[in-house]
Enzyme design. Structure first.
Site, PDB file in Angstrom:
ATOM      1  N   ARG A 188      34.282  32.467  59.482  1.00 43.12           N
ATOM      2  CA  ARG A 188      33.958  31.771  60.723  1.00 43.12           C
ATOM      3  C   ARG A 188      33.772  30.265  60.490  1.00 43.12           C
ATOM      4  O   ARG A 188      33.180  29.842  59.511  1.00 43.12           O
ATOM      5  CB  ARG A 188      32.686  32.355  61.353  1.00 43.12           C
ATOM      6  CG  ARG A 188      32.893  33.740  61.895  1.00 43.12           C
ATOM      7  CD  ARG A 188      31.762  34.193  62.791  1.00 43.12           C
ATOM      8  NE  ARG A 188      30.485  34.284  62.113  1.00 43.12           N
ATOM      9  CZ  ARG A 188      29.425  34.907  62.630  1.00 43.12           C
ATOM     10  NH1 ARG A 188      29.514  35.480  63.818  1.00 43.12           N
ATOM     11  NH2 ARG A 188      28.288  34.962  61.959  1.00 43.12           N
ATOM     12  N   ARG A 232      28.885  27.681  59.458  1.00 44.51           N
ATOM     13  CA  ARG A 232      27.495  27.880  59.847  1.00 44.51           C
ATOM     14  C   ARG A 232      26.632  28.084  58.616  1.00 44.51           C
ATOM     15  O   ARG A 232      27.039  28.727  57.654  1.00 44.51           O
ATOM     16  CB  ARG A 232      27.381  29.106  60.766  1.00 44.51           C
ATOM     17  CG  ARG A 232      27.782  28.834  62.181  1.00 44.51           C
ATOM     18  CD  ARG A 232      27.852  30.057  63.054  1.00 44.51           C
ATOM     19  NE  ARG A 232      26.875  31.090  62.755  1.00 44.51           N
ATOM     20  CZ  ARG A 232      26.721  32.192  63.506  1.00 44.51           C
ATOM     21  NH1 ARG A 232      27.478  32.369  64.564  1.00 44.51           N
ATOM     22  NH2 ARG A 232      25.836  33.098  63.179  1.00 44.51           N
TER      23      ARG A 232
END
Length: 297
Positions: A188, A232
């Site tokens: 991600r 993240r």
């Protein structure tokens, strides 16, 4: 089929908000009322539940749905909830996004949330419900009604509170094998400029031991976002593995909570979006609805 459990809103939106406010007020009046999401045997909910109301199903364009998306971190709840939100014209409310917005705001909860998120722990019920309450209040002022919740409830306690303040029509439980989940989470990326989510993982798992193979193409950004991609802080193998462990230990009972009420739709993702989206629409009896929407556009 599980999708036949869909019902129309039977409680006013503002009434639900007043119950949320009542919960927050009673929670903040005493420190003992701050209940952790990691509590195994939560106390009973302060609300009276009524699961007997069931109105006949109507076409999606004639009602406001109140759906919940369940599933392990990284399974794709946000992706599919967002698509259904656009299709049905109802807000997609992701508690993960609410937490990240609070983190970025440098508000009073920011430091506390940073520690919780970086350790892969679950945010307490009190904090999550407070953030959700503020989001619903903001939506109410804009005339919103109905919702697709993503990331809430994660515990029996949260499910009981939600059950006490509003009628959930359907719970979609997305499933994906854990090795693929881990690879997805590690792939991600977020554009630091526009804030959109992408995924650089190219997943190609061969079928073995009776399990089918699975392919998921990467969800790459446009060229102007490519150089601005960031990972993240909680998308490390250690943190993701811990988040999956916590989910399996604490949140799966929520599945049984809704399963016992006949509200859950189990959906095993067969692959990436091209393979899964049409099958999900079919499972929800919305495949014809999408075609009608496309034809009317």
């Amino acid at each position: 089929m599980a999708a036949a459990t869909l019902t129309r809103l039977s409680k006013p939106y503002s009434s639900s908000l007043s119950h949320f406010r009542r919960f927050i007020s009673s929670s903040s009046s005493s420190s003992s009322a701050a209940i952790s999401s990691e509590t195994t045997n939560p106390p009973s909910s302060p609300f009276t539940f009524n699961n007997t109301t069931a109105l006949s199903r109507k076409d999606p364009k004639d009602r406001n749905v109140q759906w919940v998306f369940l599933g392990c971190p990284g399974v794709g709840k946000g992706t599919y909830a967002s698509r259904l939100s656009s299709l049905l014209g109802v807000p997609h409310i992701a508690t993960g996004d609410l937490v990240r917005e609070e983190l970025a705001s440098s508000g009073p909860l920011s430091h506390q949330l940073t520690e919780i998120v970086n350790q892969g722990k679950l945010v307490s019920d009190e904090i999550i419900i407070s953030l959700l309450s503020k989001r619903l209040e903001a939506g109410e002022t804009k005339g919103e009604s109905g919702f697709i919740l993503d990331g809430f409830p994660r515990t029996i306690r949260q499910a009981e509170i939600l059950e006490g303040v509003t009628d959930i029509d359907l719970v979609v439980n997305l499933k994906l094998r854990e090795d693929v989940l881990l690879e997805k989470c590690l792939g991600r990326r977020i554009c630091s400029e526009c804030g959109k989510n992408f995924n650089v993982a190219s997943i190609n798992v061969k079928g073995e031991n009776g399990n089918p193979g699975m392919s998921m193409a990467p969800l790459l950004p446009p060229s102007h976002c490519m150089s601005k991609l960031v990972t993240r802080s909680d998308d490390t193998e250690t943190v993701v593995t811990e988040r999956l462990r916590i989910y399996n230990e604490k949140s799966q009972p929520v599945e049984e909570f809704y399963r016992s009420r006949g509200k859950i739709l189990e959906f095993d993702l067969p692959g990436g979006i091209p393979a899964s989206w049409p099958k999900l629409l079919e499972a929800l009896n919305l495949d014809d609805y999408e075609e009608k929407q496309s034809a009317a556009a």
